[in-house]
Design a protein around this motif. Structure first.
Motif, PDB file in Angstrom:
ATOM      1  N   UNK A   1       0.828  -1.201   0.000  1.00 56.71           N
ATOM      2  CA  UNK A   1       0.000   0.000   0.000  1.00 56.71           C
ATOM      3  C   UNK A   1       0.868   1.259   0.000  1.00 56.71           C
ATOM      4  N   UNK A   2       0.424   2.275  -0.732  1.00 54.15           N
ATOM      5  CA  UNK A   2       1.059   3.586  -0.648  1.00 54.15           C
ATOM      6  C   UNK A   2       0.550   4.286   0.601  1.00 54.15           C
ATOM      7  N   UNK A  36       3.647   3.204  -4.251  1.00 51.83           N
ATOM      8  CA  UNK A  36       4.751   3.762  -3.461  1.00 51.83           C
ATOM      9  C   UNK A  36       5.829   4.354  -4.373  1.00 51.83           C
ATOM     10  N   UNK A  37       6.355   5.519  -3.986  1.00 50.12           N
ATOM     11  CA  UNK A  37       7.355   6.182  -4.800  1.00 50.12           C
ATOM     12  C   UNK A  37       6.785   7.270  -5.685  1.00 50.12           C
ATOM     13  N   UNK A  38       5.447   7.282  -5.872  1.00 51.30           N
ATOM     14  CA  UNK A  38       4.820   8.341  -6.662  1.00 51.30           C
ATOM     15  C   UNK A  38       4.929   9.669  -5.922  1.00 51.30           C
ATOM     16  N   UNK A  39       5.131  10.735  -6.686  1.00 49.98           N
ATOM     17  CA  UNK A  39       5.124  12.081  -6.109  1.00 49.98           C
ATOM     18  C   UNK A  39       3.730  12.671  -6.267  1.00 49.98           C
ATOM     19  N   UNK A  57      -5.365  29.332   6.615  1.00 48.03           N
ATOM     20  CA  UNK A  57      -4.551  29.603   5.435  1.00 48.03           C
ATOM     21  C   UNK A  57      -4.311  28.308   4.652  1.00 48.03           C
ATOM     22  N   UNK A  58      -4.240  28.453   3.326  1.00 50.12           N
ATOM     23  CA  UNK A  58      -4.039  27.306   2.434  1.00 50.12           C
ATOM     24  C   UNK A  58      -2.576  27.168   2.060  1.00 50.12           C
ATOM     25  N   UNK A  59      -2.095  25.933   2.122  1.00 56.06           N
ATOM     26  CA  UNK A  59      -0.699  25.646   1.790  1.00 56.06           C
ATOM     27  C   UNK A  59      -0.648  24.467   0.805  1.00 56.06           C
ATOM     28  N   UNK A  60       0.413  24.410   0.034  1.00 49.93           N
ATOM     29  CA  UNK A  60       0.614  23.308  -0.915  1.00 49.93           C
ATOM     30  C   UNK A  60       2.038  22.777  -0.782  1.00 49.93           C
ATOM     31  N   UNK A  61       2.153  21.447  -0.697  1.00 52.23           N
ATOM     32  CA  UNK A  61       3.469  20.820  -0.602  1.00 52.23           C
ATOM     33  C   UNK A  61       3.495  19.591  -1.507  1.00 52.23           C
ATOM     34  N   UNK A  62       4.683  19.191  -1.885  1.00 56.08           N
ATOM     35  CA  UNK A  62       4.856  17.965  -2.657  1.00 56.08           C
ATOM     36  C   UNK A  62       5.532  16.932  -1.777  1.00 56.08           C
ATOM     37  N   UNK A  63       5.043  15.695  -1.871  1.00 53.53           N
ATOM     38  CA  UNK A  63       5.679  14.625  -1.086  1.00 53.53           C
ATOM     39  C   UNK A  63       5.737  13.353  -1.906  1.00 53.53           C
ATOM     40  N   UNK A  64       6.600  12.457  -1.477  1.00 52.81           N
ATOM     41  CA  UNK A  64       6.772  11.161  -2.144  1.00 52.81           C
ATOM     42  C   UNK A  64       6.147  10.085  -1.269  1.00 52.81           C
ATOM     43  N   UNK A  65       5.227   9.313  -1.834  1.00 53.71           N
ATOM     44  CA  UNK A  65       4.514   8.307  -1.067  1.00 53.71           C
ATOM     45  C   UNK A  65       5.435   7.162  -0.641  1.00 53.71           C
ATOM     46  N   UNK A  66       5.289   6.759   0.604  1.00 51.96           N
ATOM     47  CA  UNK A  66       6.040   5.621   1.130  1.00 51.96           C
ATOM     48  C   UNK A  66       5.203   4.353   0.959  1.00 51.96           C
ATOM     49  N   UNK A  67       5.648   3.233   1.519  1.00 56.93           N
ATOM     50  CA  UNK A  67       4.956   1.960   1.331  1.00 56.93           C
ATOM     51  C   UNK A  67       4.740   1.227   2.645  1.00 56.93           C
ATOM     52  N   UNK A  68       3.739   0.390   2.635  1.00 62.68           N
ATOM     53  CA  UNK A  68       3.471  -0.522   3.749  1.00 62.68           C
ATOM     54  C   UNK A  68       3.100  -1.861   3.149  1.00 62.68           C
ATOM     55  N   UNK A  69       3.649  -2.930   3.690  1.00 64.47           N
ATOM     56  CA  UNK A  69       3.379  -4.269   3.157  1.00 64.47           C
ATOM     57  C   UNK A  69       2.457  -5.039   4.105  1.00 64.47           C
ATOM     58  N   UNK A  70       1.439  -5.645   3.570  1.00 64.17           N
ATOM     59  CA  UNK A  70       0.514  -6.458   4.365  1.00 64.17           C
ATOM     60  C   UNK A  70      -0.669  -5.664   4.873  1.00 64.17           C
ATOM     61  N   UNK A  71      -1.676  -6.413   5.366  1.00 66.38           N
ATOM     62  CA  UNK A  71      -2.908  -5.786   5.859  1.00 66.38           C
ATOM     63  C   UNK A  71      -2.878  -5.506   7.349  1.00 66.38           C
ATOM     64  N   UNK A  72      -1.950  -6.072   8.075  1.00 68.00           N
ATOM     65  CA  UNK A  72      -1.946  -5.916   9.520  1.00 68.00           C
ATOM     66  C   UNK A  72      -1.440  -4.534   9.909  1.00 68.00           C
TER      67      UNK A  72
END
Length: 460
Positions: free
Chosen positions: A363-364, A432-435, A445-460
């Motif tokens: 999962x991302x 995972x890894x997508x920006x 106030x409104x802000x905008x940032x860019x981030x890179x999605x991390x990953x998680x393995x499994x449903x637990x």
């Protein structure tokens, strides 16, 4: 909304309406979900910042009201009783005259009818007979019949049963030539731990199967046929990102256990946020940014392919909208009302490939817990994480981007975020890894940032 339940074994159909909730179109009983209308009340944090909530109590088991044998309540052919003769009066002659006239008119009408019918037999007929019909007609590949003829041999009806014998019926389709079948997680959930799975093709050939991997969060599972034949023909996968509202759709499944059923419709909407709970009390939830279709989808359709007009798979049928009071004979059971939801195939393809490769879903994540309360104007990062953890994971994407508890995320790229479940569904359409670009509000106030999605393995 409620996820689509599969049809339970031994019953006409299993549908789990939960007020105005989604019902799974597939197998697992007692599903409930919150769709675009908002998340369930309460708050919490999902797996790795996904969000989860205590599922509602299981809805009542549906039942049919058939009105008795044959479904009829009236009586046919009641005996006619001759009325008692009335005393003659001075108007008897008039009455007799009327009766005679009526009999003459009746005889005349009957005579005319017989004469006309006789004359028609001797004349030329205006009936036109088709030169070809049924199986002798050639159906072009682009027609519904042509698409169905090509796709049906690659779909299967799945029967799943737990070790105690409880289970139901759902649908799946051939993913590759190695014998892998893709379906919904909730279709096979009852058979994951020591249960029994079978897959039956329209030809009648039946195979035992085993679960290769299942992703509860995505609601996707992969089976593998035992002693799979070497002539399997995988369905062609389309591109769900290029689907447009109004495009034609064709759904194949086993609604209420009626295998190999084909229905048609259109894409009614895209990116519909749908969240569902399995009702087990485990706080486990599934999320998707779904394709909405008005093709008739019912319990038992879960896991079946949603095709475009060329026969390409664009989604996996998973859930339907069901009203609380709809149904047969006023019961809680109801069927399609033209609001079906499918997992986009681009997402399902990625999940299936990961399950085949490793047996576990990936999962991302952004690394933040979000509230599932309504009325937050977006996805609000909670003040406290699940089980006492930090609401913003240290060193995670959200922390690196400067997000803090109390921030309200209102957009992910160009998608408007109106709730926690909507954010989760949108994150899980990525890998995972997508920006991604996150728009959030803090102190008005409104802000905008860019981030890179991390990953998680499994449903637990």
């Amino acid at each position: 909304m409620t996820p689509l339940p599969p049809t339970p074994s031994g019953t006409p159909g299993d549908q789990r309406p939960e007020q105005d909730h989604l019902v799974h179109a597939g197998q697992a009983p007692a599903y409930a979900a919150a769709g675009s209308g908002g998340a369930p009340h309460g708050q919490g944090s999902g797996p790795e910042g996904a969000g989860a909530w205590p599922p509602p109590p299981p809805p009542a088991t549906p039942s049919y009201a058939d009105g008795g044998s044959g479904g009829t309540t009236g009586v046919w052919g009641a005996a006619y009783q001759q009325p008692e003769p009335k005393p003659r009066s001075g108007r008897g002659g008039l009455v007799a005259g009327i009766l005679v006239a009526a009999l003459v008119a009746g005889g005349l009408g009957g005579g005319l009818g017989y004469t006309l019918a006789k004359n028609n037999e001797n004349g030329s007929s205006t009936t036109v007979s088709a030169s070809d019909s049924g199986g002798s007609v050639k159906r072009d590949p682009g027609t519904v019949a042509g698409v169905a003829a090509k796709a049906l041999p690659s779909t299967v009806t799945i029967e799943a049963a737990s070790s105690s014998g409880e289970g139901g019926t759902g649908t799946g389709f051939v993913f590759d030539t190695q014998g892998h079948i893709v379906t919904n997680n909730h279709v096979v959930a009852s058979a994951v731990d020591g249960g029994k799975l079978t897959a039956t093709f329209p030809s009648g050939k039946r195979y035992d199967a085993e679960v290769v991997g299942h992703a509860q969060g995505y609601d996707v599972a992969v089976l593998k046929l035992k002693n799979a034949p070497n002539d399997l023909k995988p369905l062609t996968l389309g591109n769900s990102d290029k689907v447009a509202v109004g495009d034609s759709t064709i759904a194949i499944g086993a609604p209420f256990g009626l295998s190999n059923t084909v229905t048609t419709g259109i894409i009614s909407a895209k990116n519909r946020p749908v969240a569902s709970s399995d009702g087990s009390g485990s706080n486990a939830a599934s999320y998707m940014s779904a394709l909405q279709t008005d093709a008739s989808i019912n319990p038992g359709n879960s896991g079946g392919p949603l095709l475009d007009a060329q026969g390409n798979v664009i989604g996996i049928n998973s859930a339907i909208q069901s009203s609380s009071n709809g149904g047969l004979g006023g019961t809680s059971q109801s069927g399609s009302i033209g609001l079906g939801f499918a997992i986009p195939i681009n997402q399902a393809k990625y999940v299936a490939q990961e399950l085949i490769k490793t047996g576990k879903p990936v999962y991302a994540k952004i690394g933040a817990s979000v509230s599932l309360e309504e009325g937050t104007g977006g996805a609000q990062i909670t003040r406290q994480g699940a089980s006492g953890t930090d609401p913003v994971e240290s060193g995670g994407p959200a922390a690196k981007a400067g997000l803090k508890p109390g921030d309200v995320i209102t957009k992910l790229d160009d998608r408007v975020i109106d709730s926690g479940p909507t954010l989760i569904g949108e994150i899980w359409t990525h890998q995972p890894g997508d920006k991604v670009t996150v728009t959030y509000e803090r102190d008005g106030k409104t802000h905008t940032v860019e981030l890179t999605l991390a990953s998680r393995t499994g449903d637990s």
